[in-house]
Motif scaffolding. Structure first.
Motif, PDB file in Angstrom:
ATOM      1  N   ARG A 134      18.058  -3.169  -5.739  1.00 44.78           N
ATOM      2  CA  ARG A 134      16.860  -2.497  -5.243  1.00 44.78           C
ATOM      3  C   ARG A 134      15.603  -3.102  -5.831  1.00 44.78           C
ATOM      4  N   LYS A 135      15.623  -3.235  -7.157  1.00 42.38           N
ATOM      5  CA  LYS A 135      14.366  -3.660  -7.746  1.00 42.38           C
ATOM      6  C   LYS A 135      14.068  -5.129  -7.469  1.00 42.38           C
ATOM      7  N   GLN A 136      15.121  -5.927  -7.194  1.00 42.25           N
ATOM      8  CA  GLN A 136      14.869  -7.351  -6.960  1.00 42.25           C
ATOM      9  C   GLN A 136      14.547  -7.685  -5.502  1.00 42.25           C
ATOM     10  N   ASN A 137      15.092  -6.869  -4.564  1.00 42.92           N
ATOM     11  CA  ASN A 137      14.993  -7.267  -3.172  1.00 42.92           C
ATOM     12  C   ASN A 137      14.310  -6.290  -2.236  1.00 42.92           C
ATOM     13  N   LEU A 138      14.217  -5.040  -2.642  1.00 44.47           N
ATOM     14  CA  LEU A 138      13.806  -4.036  -1.675  1.00 44.47           C
ATOM     15  C   LEU A 138      12.461  -3.397  -1.998  1.00 44.47           C
ATOM     16  N   GLY A 139      11.772  -3.001  -0.905  1.00 48.82           N
ATOM     17  CA  GLY A 139      10.564  -2.200  -1.049  1.00 48.82           C
ATOM     18  C   GLY A 139      10.656  -1.025  -0.102  1.00 48.82           C
ATOM     19  N   PHE A 140      10.181   0.143  -0.562  1.00 50.13           N
ATOM     20  CA  PHE A 140      10.299   1.337   0.269  1.00 50.13           C
ATOM     21  C   PHE A 140       8.938   1.917   0.633  1.00 50.13           C
ATOM     22  N   VAL A 141       8.839   2.390   1.904  1.00 55.83           N
ATOM     23  CA  VAL A 141       7.645   3.132   2.322  1.00 55.83           C
ATOM     24  C   VAL A 141       8.133   4.431   2.941  1.00 55.83           C
ATOM     25  N   PHE A 142       7.576   5.577   2.470  1.00 55.32           N
ATOM     26  CA  PHE A 142       8.061   6.868   2.954  1.00 55.32           C
ATOM     27  C   PHE A 142       7.013   7.568   3.808  1.00 55.32           C
ATOM     28  N   GLN A 143       7.497   8.533   4.574  1.00 50.90           N
ATOM     29  CA  GLN A 143       6.599   9.347   5.377  1.00 50.90           C
ATOM     30  C   GLN A 143       5.610  10.091   4.473  1.00 50.90           C
ATOM     31  N   LEU A 200       0.354   9.113 -12.145  1.00 57.61           N
ATOM     32  CA  LEU A 200      -0.064   7.726 -12.348  1.00 57.61           C
ATOM     33  C   LEU A 200      -1.217   7.393 -11.403  1.00 57.61           C
ATOM     34  N   THR A 201      -2.100   6.517 -11.847  1.00 56.27           N
ATOM     35  CA  THR A 201      -3.208   6.097 -10.984  1.00 56.27           C
ATOM     36  C   THR A 201      -2.669   5.151  -9.920  1.00 56.27           C
ATOM     37  N   VAL A 202      -3.501   4.823  -8.943  1.00 55.08           N
ATOM     38  CA  VAL A 202      -3.116   3.903  -7.882  1.00 55.08           C
ATOM     39  C   VAL A 202      -2.594   2.604  -8.487  1.00 55.08           C
ATOM     40  N   GLU A 203      -3.344   2.072  -9.406  1.00 54.78           N
ATOM     41  CA  GLU A 203      -2.974   0.799 -10.017  1.00 54.78           C
ATOM     42  C   GLU A 203      -1.626   0.903 -10.745  1.00 54.78           C
ATOM     43  N   GLU A 204      -1.457   2.001 -11.485  1.00 54.77           N
ATOM     44  CA  GLU A 204      -0.215   2.180 -12.240  1.00 54.77           C
ATOM     45  C   GLU A 204       0.972   2.384 -11.310  1.00 54.77           C
ATOM     46  N   ASN A 205       0.740   3.128 -10.204  1.00 49.38           N
ATOM     47  CA  ASN A 205       1.801   3.319  -9.228  1.00 49.38           C
ATOM     48  C   ASN A 205       2.261   1.994  -8.650  1.00 49.38           C
ATOM     49  N   ILE A 206       1.310   1.169  -8.314  1.00 47.39           N
ATOM     50  CA  ILE A 206       1.647  -0.105  -7.695  1.00 47.39           C
ATOM     51  C   ILE A 206       2.363  -1.023  -8.679  1.00 47.39           C
ATOM     52  N   GLY A 207       1.972  -0.924  -9.945  1.00 42.05           N
ATOM     53  CA  GLY A 207       2.573  -1.803 -10.963  1.00 42.05           C
ATOM     54  C   GLY A 207       3.981  -1.393 -11.368  1.00 42.05           C
ATOM     55  N   LEU A 208       4.387  -0.168 -10.983  1.00 44.18           N
ATOM     56  CA  LEU A 208       5.663   0.375 -11.461  1.00 44.18           C
ATOM     57  C   LEU A 208       6.875  -0.532 -11.217  1.00 44.18           C
ATOM     58  N   PRO A 209       7.072  -1.070  -9.975  1.00 46.08           N
ATOM     59  CA  PRO A 209       8.254  -1.915  -9.760  1.00 46.08           C
ATOM     60  C   PRO A 209       8.264  -3.128 -10.685  1.00 46.08           C
ATOM     61  N   ALA A 222      -2.214  -7.277  -4.502  1.00 45.32           N
ATOM     62  CA  ALA A 222      -1.653  -6.321  -3.547  1.00 45.32           C
ATOM     63  C   ALA A 222      -2.708  -5.312  -3.115  1.00 45.32           C
ATOM     64  N   MET A 223      -3.499  -4.846  -4.099  1.00 44.28           N
ATOM     65  CA  MET A 223      -4.531  -3.851  -3.796  1.00 44.28           C
ATOM     66  C   MET A 223      -5.582  -4.444  -2.861  1.00 44.28           C
ATOM     67  N   GLU A 224      -5.938  -5.692  -3.118  1.00 51.14           N
ATOM     68  CA  GLU A 224      -6.949  -6.316  -2.277  1.00 51.14           C
ATOM     69  C   GLU A 224      -6.445  -6.502  -0.852  1.00 51.14           C
ATOM     70  N   ILE A 245       2.384   1.126   0.398  1.00 52.84           N
ATOM     71  CA  ILE A 245       2.815  -0.169   0.922  1.00 52.84           C
ATOM     72  C   ILE A 245       2.543  -1.266  -0.106  1.00 52.84           C
ATOM     73  N   ALA A 246       1.415  -1.165  -0.758  1.00 57.32           N
ATOM     74  CA  ALA A 246       1.121  -2.135  -1.819  1.00 57.32           C
ATOM     75  C   ALA A 246       2.218  -2.101  -2.877  1.00 57.32           C
ATOM     76  N   ARG A 247       2.657  -0.862  -3.232  1.00 60.76           N
ATOM     77  CA  ARG A 247       3.711  -0.751  -4.224  1.00 60.76           C
ATOM     78  C   ARG A 247       5.009  -1.355  -3.692  1.00 60.76           C
ATOM     79  N   ALA A 248       5.291  -1.131  -2.394  1.00 60.37           N
ATOM     80  CA  ALA A 248       6.545  -1.627  -1.823  1.00 60.37           C
ATOM     81  C   ALA A 248       6.567  -3.145  -1.768  1.00 60.37           C
ATOM     82  N   THR A 249       5.385  -3.766  -1.726  1.00 55.52           N
ATOM     83  CA  THR A 249       5.365  -5.214  -1.527  1.00 55.52           C
ATOM     84  C   THR A 249       5.013  -6.007  -2.777  1.00 55.52           C
TER      85      THR A 249
END
Lengths: 238, 799
Positions: free
Chosen positions: A86-95, A103-112, A130-132, A157-161
């Motif tokens: 999961r962590k190496q290959n996949l990104g998830f986007v949920f409804q 966590l802030t936006v930046e921290e959320n995105i950095g999590l993976p 990613a944010m840009e 989506i930024a976090r997923a990618t």
């Protein structure tokens, strides 16, 4: 199409057993997805499309059949192995976006990247990119509940990618958004797909499905039709 | 990654202030109490540890068996020491102490009453290595009339240790030269302000302490230093034959009907000695150490349970985060690590708060326990280690269940917005709440029982009237003063507010002599060891002791002197006398008939039964002057007495106390225990209620929708409060049912320590149960009412 197979399932089954009732969610699904594809899964509520997506995303395990990821049989992989894939290959986007409220936006995105053990400097750089790309850099220090739905989904989506996954799984990504923001999200997914990322999306919306190369229709846990999205292919050919 | 966990943890604390406050406050209170108890226990266990040879030192205690009754003394006879040293090569040294109690010391025309004075022989400092600030411990007590004083005494008299050497302190008979000053250090059952050279006693006989070869003259404390600590057990084995060799022939020779044995007490155990009487200082109670240690663990447990319950109950709120972390690739172990880390952080915050609390509480705690703890105690390595252990214990134990529970969430289940997972096992949570309340209840019941026993002890008829007896401690060895006692008594009686005056050698709550008597029974002579109090003509009247048969001593009967004795009922019973008056008793230089029997009265604390006792008439007894006051105008009367007394005794400061206070002092250990225990009992229920408060607000939150629907359907506020409170009330009820037998068993055991005890009546349990239930319901209903009063529309919509 002689492209490399990313996902291959044979007679994939999923049964839920409660005290008295046995429910069949998937009743033998054969599905192959090649790298670079954009696949939409459609069907009425309860047809098993979310179950299929969860299994494809290694969040759930099948009760029967074979599931290959990048040619490797991972039907009976351990939780730890699956977490690693999961962590190496996949990104998830949920409804419902599913950003972590604390966590802030930046921290959320950095999590993976944190779970991948990426260095701090590298993380900062990639999160910024990613944010840009998603146009939310100005919101980096905000918490999710301070953002609009569209902004939250862009952050998701930024976090997923951010970890450059080979596959993005999207579960009704526009379900909680108005049409303007919904189109925006679909445009982003298309952009990602055009850049080479495989996208598998579950959706109710025929207009969202229009963005996909291929539409898989599920009914009672089985694939009933599998259509190439002619308009899209034509558009690409032209 | 840790940075990320840390941020999330801190932000969670910040966003859920109430829950965080409950957790941190509960844990902080628990940890603070734990620290205080740790200090107390550590202090109690530190006795004698500053003596480097402590593990090789044992005390030889003497047991005298007579007619199946065994009297156990911390004391032993003087004759024991030289024989031990001669017979047992494994003994490196044998040293003896004799209690000189309180004496008046003159220095530069001023006099002071000094307590805790001991005679010690020249080998004492070889066995007990006191640190000397001046002088040589090896030779300090070699010469007669030498004295080694404490640092405090040296400062008080001479302004320093060095200046003290060679100075002379005058006692009532002899003058002693200071040859050493020792540092006041550590805890020991030997509480000495000064050691006087025992060889002084050999130079002339002194009536306070006598040396002879009488095996039953128990007036020394004998300490033995073994060459190796492994020899303690074999030495005890050998001592079994000691009496047969040395004491039995002497007993036969003197035609005495008694047996003697000697038992060893390892030095560190002496502080907790409750078996051997007449010890040098009041014993600590090892059971209280166990009880307090248990209380500490309980408090931590209750606070940890709060943490576990609130963490799992509120887990729904964290479920999404867990799911997400897993989606992006977190291993379960990483999530467990995160949550345990979070509980460690909470514990750490609690510990910091606890340290601050302890700083504030230390003076109060010192006052409660009578100890002197330093506020900087946590700099000690042991405490730091204990703190570290506490953090790990709570962090890991309390944190692991929520961590394992939370990390088990499946992303599939928790990430769909229409599903929210149940907050952990409700059954487990209920069980834990029952445990919390059970512990709290046991402690509350314990407190009530101890309190009612204390009241029982204080209010029980002692067989004498302890109220308003002003007791003057007559200085030892002032023969002039003793001669003037009759005059003093006359002058005191001239004050109409003084009812009566007596002088006696012995009073209740002080140790009295045990003397061998010969009494007639059915024409034969019985030997018996019996307690004796030496009193004057007026003692029975002043004390308000009832004469049951015969009469009190009277100046009108010349034969009462050495020819008459008064006994108590217990003595008559022991002798098996149906008609005691006129029976013959011989003891020391008495050859007497029983002239009166008094009703049993309590000489000792109510831990022990009233022992057989003889009141022997010695009109010039000069231990205490007992003055019975009238209730009117007592301060003025006391002033009058002081003035009169000092007119006769110009040399000593007058020392007095009231009999009732003096008698009740015997329960001070229990009273201290009661107070401290009471506070901790209050704390446990408080912490348990904190948790209950949190759980109740969680339940109310969880059932908001249900409450809203019920209200829409016409339910009243009252019935909703009832609905929410009922579950908790049931838990407390179960706790009450479970706690009662445990508390009953424990408190019944505790009461066995008292010969006279209150009943464990039903109201104690009812009161405790009622109190716990009320407090719990009050806590819960606060939340329930709040939930019930909410606007139902809001409740339904927000779901």
């Amino acid at each position: 199409m002689n492209k490399e197979l990313l996902i291959e399932t044979k007679q994939l089954q999923k049964k839920y057993v409660t005290d008295t009732v046995e429910t069949t969610a998937l009743a033998g699904v054969d599905l192959s997805i090649t790298k670079g594809e954009f696949v939409a899964i459609m069907g009425p509520s309860g047809c098993g499309k979310s179950t299929l997506l969860n299994i494809l995303g290694l969040l759930d395990s099948p009760s029967g059949g074979v599931f290959k990821f990048l040619g490797e049989d991972i039907t009976n992989a351990s939780e730890r192995q699956r977490a690693k894939i999961r962590k190496q290959n996949l990104g998830f986007v949920f409804q419902s976006f599913n950003l972590i409220d604390e966590l802030t936006v930046e921290e959320n995105i950095g999590l993976p990247l944190a779970y991948l053990g990426v260095s701090k400097a590298e993380t900062e750089k990639r999160v910024m990119e990613a944010m840009e790309r998603m146009g939310i850099a100005h919101r980096r220090n905000h918490f999710p509940q301070q953002l609009s739905g569209g902004q939250q989904q862009r952050a998701a989506i930024a976090r997923a990618t951010v970890s450059n996954p080979s596959l993005i799984l999207a579960d009704e990504p526009t379900g909680n958004l108005d049409s303007v923001h919904g189109r925006e999200v679909m445009a982003l997914l298309t952009e990602l797909n055009e850049a080479g990322t495989t996208v598998v999306m579950v959706t109710h919306s025929p207009s969202d499905a229009e963005y996909a190369h291929r539409i898989v229709n599920l009914f009672d846990g089985q694939i009933v039709t599998e259509n190439l999205n002619v308009r899209k292919h034509v558009a690409e050919l032209l | 990654m840790w940075q990320n966990y840390f941020k999330v943890a801190l932000r969670n604390i910040y966003r859920n202030k109430v829950y965080a406050a409950i957790n941190i406050a509960g844990l902080a209170l628990g940890v603070a109490s734990c620290l205080l108890i740790f200090l107390y226990v550590q202090d109690e266990l530190s006795y004698e540890s500053h003596f480097s040879k402590a593990d090789r030192i044992v005390r030889v205690a003497g047991e005298i068996e007579h007619e199946g009754q065994v009297n156990k003394f911390a004391l032993s006879p003087p004759v024991l020491a030289p024989i031990l040293l001669k017979d047992y090569p494994e003994l490196e040294r044998v040293t003896q102490l004799a209690n000189a109690r309180k004496q008046t010391i003159w220095y530069k025309n001023k006099s002071y009453n000094e307590e805790n004075l001991l005679f010690a022989d020249s080998s004492f400092f070889h066995v007990f290595d006191y640190e000397f600030l001046a002088g040589d411990p090896a030779t300090a007590l070699d010469e007669p009339r030498t004295i080694v004083v404490s640092e405090q005494l040296a400062d008080k008299y001479f302004g320093g240790a060095e200046q003290a050497i060679g100075q002379v302190l005058k006692f009532s008979r002899d003058s002693y030269m200071v040859t050493g000053v020792f540092r006041d250090q550590g805890h020991s059952h030997i509480q000495a302000n000064a050691f006087l050279s025992r060889s002084t006693l050999d130079t002339k006989r002194q009536d306070v302490i006598t040396d002879d070869n009488h095996w039953f003259h128990m007036n020394r404390y004998t300490y033995v230093l073994l060459r190796d600590k492994s020899q303690i057990a074999p030495f005890q084995e050998k001592l079994k034959t000691f009496a047969a060799t040395h004491v039995t022939p002497w007993i036969k020779e003197n035609e005495l009907a008694a047996n003697m044995t000697f038992m060893l007490q390892p030095l560190p155990s002496i502080h907790f000695n409750t078996v051997y009487t007449d010890d040098l200082s009041p014993a600590g109670n090892i059971n209280y150490i166990y009880i307090f240690a248990a209380v500490a663990v309980f408090l931590l447990l209750i606070a940890s349970i709060n943490y576990m319950n609130l963490a799992t109950a509120r887990s729904a709120k964290r479920a999404k985060e867990v799911g997400l972390r897993k989606v992006v690739g977190a291993y379960r172990s990483q999530i467990i690590g995160q949550f345990i880390g979070e509980s460690l952080l909470i514990t750490l915050l609690a510990v910091v708060l606890a340290l601050a609390l302890v700083q504030i509480l230390i003076p109060t705690f010192n006052a409660l326990t009578g100890k002197h703890f330093d506020a900087n105690f946590f700099l000690q390595p042991e405490i730091a280690l204990a703190l570290f252990a506490i953090i790990l214990f709570i962090g890991a134990i309390a944190g692991s269940y929520p961590a394992i529970f939370l990390s088990g969430f499946k992303p599939v289940d928790v990430l769909k917005s229409d599903k929210s997972p149940k907050g952990g096992s409700a059954a487990l949570r209920r069980t834990l709440v029952v445990i919390q309340f059970m512990i709290s209840l046991i402690m509350i019941i314990g407190t009530i029982v101890v309190f009612s026993q204390m009241q029982f002890l204080k209010n029980r008829d002692l067989g004498f009237n302890k109220e308003r007896i002003l007791t003057i401690d007559i200085p030892v060895g002032d023969s002039m003063l003793v001669k003037q006692l009759p005059t003093i008594k006359q002058e005191l009686l001239s004050n109409p507010n003084i009812e009566s005056v007596s002088n006696s050698a012995d009073i209740p709550a002080e140790s009295n002599s045990t003397i061998l008597i010969f009494a007639e029974k059915n024409g034969a002579t019985l030997q018996n060891a019996m307690d004796v109090m030496f009193v004057d003509y007026d003692f029975v009247d002043v004390m308000g002791i009832q004469v049951k048969e015969g009469r009190n001593y009277s100046r009108n009967y010349k034969t009462d002197l050495k020819g008459g004795l008064i006994i108590n009922e217990a003595a008559a019973k022991k002798m098996g006398w149906k008609d005691p008056i006129g029976k013959r008793i011989q003891m020391a230089d008495w050859d007497a008939k029983v002239i009166g029997v008094v009703k049993d009265f309590h000489v000792k604390s109510l831990h022990t039964k009233v022992a057989p006792l003889i009141l022997a008439l010695v009109p010039e007894s000069s231990g205490y002057l007992l003055v019975r006051l009238k209730p009117q105008n007592m301060p003025a009367t006391i002033g009058f007495i002081q003035e009169k007394w000092q007119a006769f005794d110009t040399k000593h400061p007058m020392e007095y106390f009231f009999m009732d206070e003096h008698f009740d002092k015997q329960y001070r250990a229990e009273e201290k225990m009661l107070t401290v225990f009471g506070y901790f009992a209050g704390l446990t229920i408080f912490i348990a209620c904190l948790g209950l408060f949190g759980l109740a607000s969680f339940t109310a939150e969880q059932r908001t929708k249900e409450i809203g629907i019920r209200k829409v359907l016409g339910s009243s506020t009252g019935s909703i409060v009832l609905l929410l409170s009922r579950d908790f009330a049931l838990l407390v009820l179960i706790a009450i049912v479970l706690a009662i037998p445990v508390a009953w068993y424990g408190m019944d055991k505790w009461l066995q320590d008292f010969a006279y005890r209150t009943n464990l009546s039903w109201w104690i349990f009812a009161l405790a149960g009622f109190a716990a239930m009320s407090i719990a319901l009050l806590t819960v209903s606060f939340q329930a009412i709040r939930a019930a009063l909410q606007d139902p529309v809001k409740a339904i919509r927000t779901q």
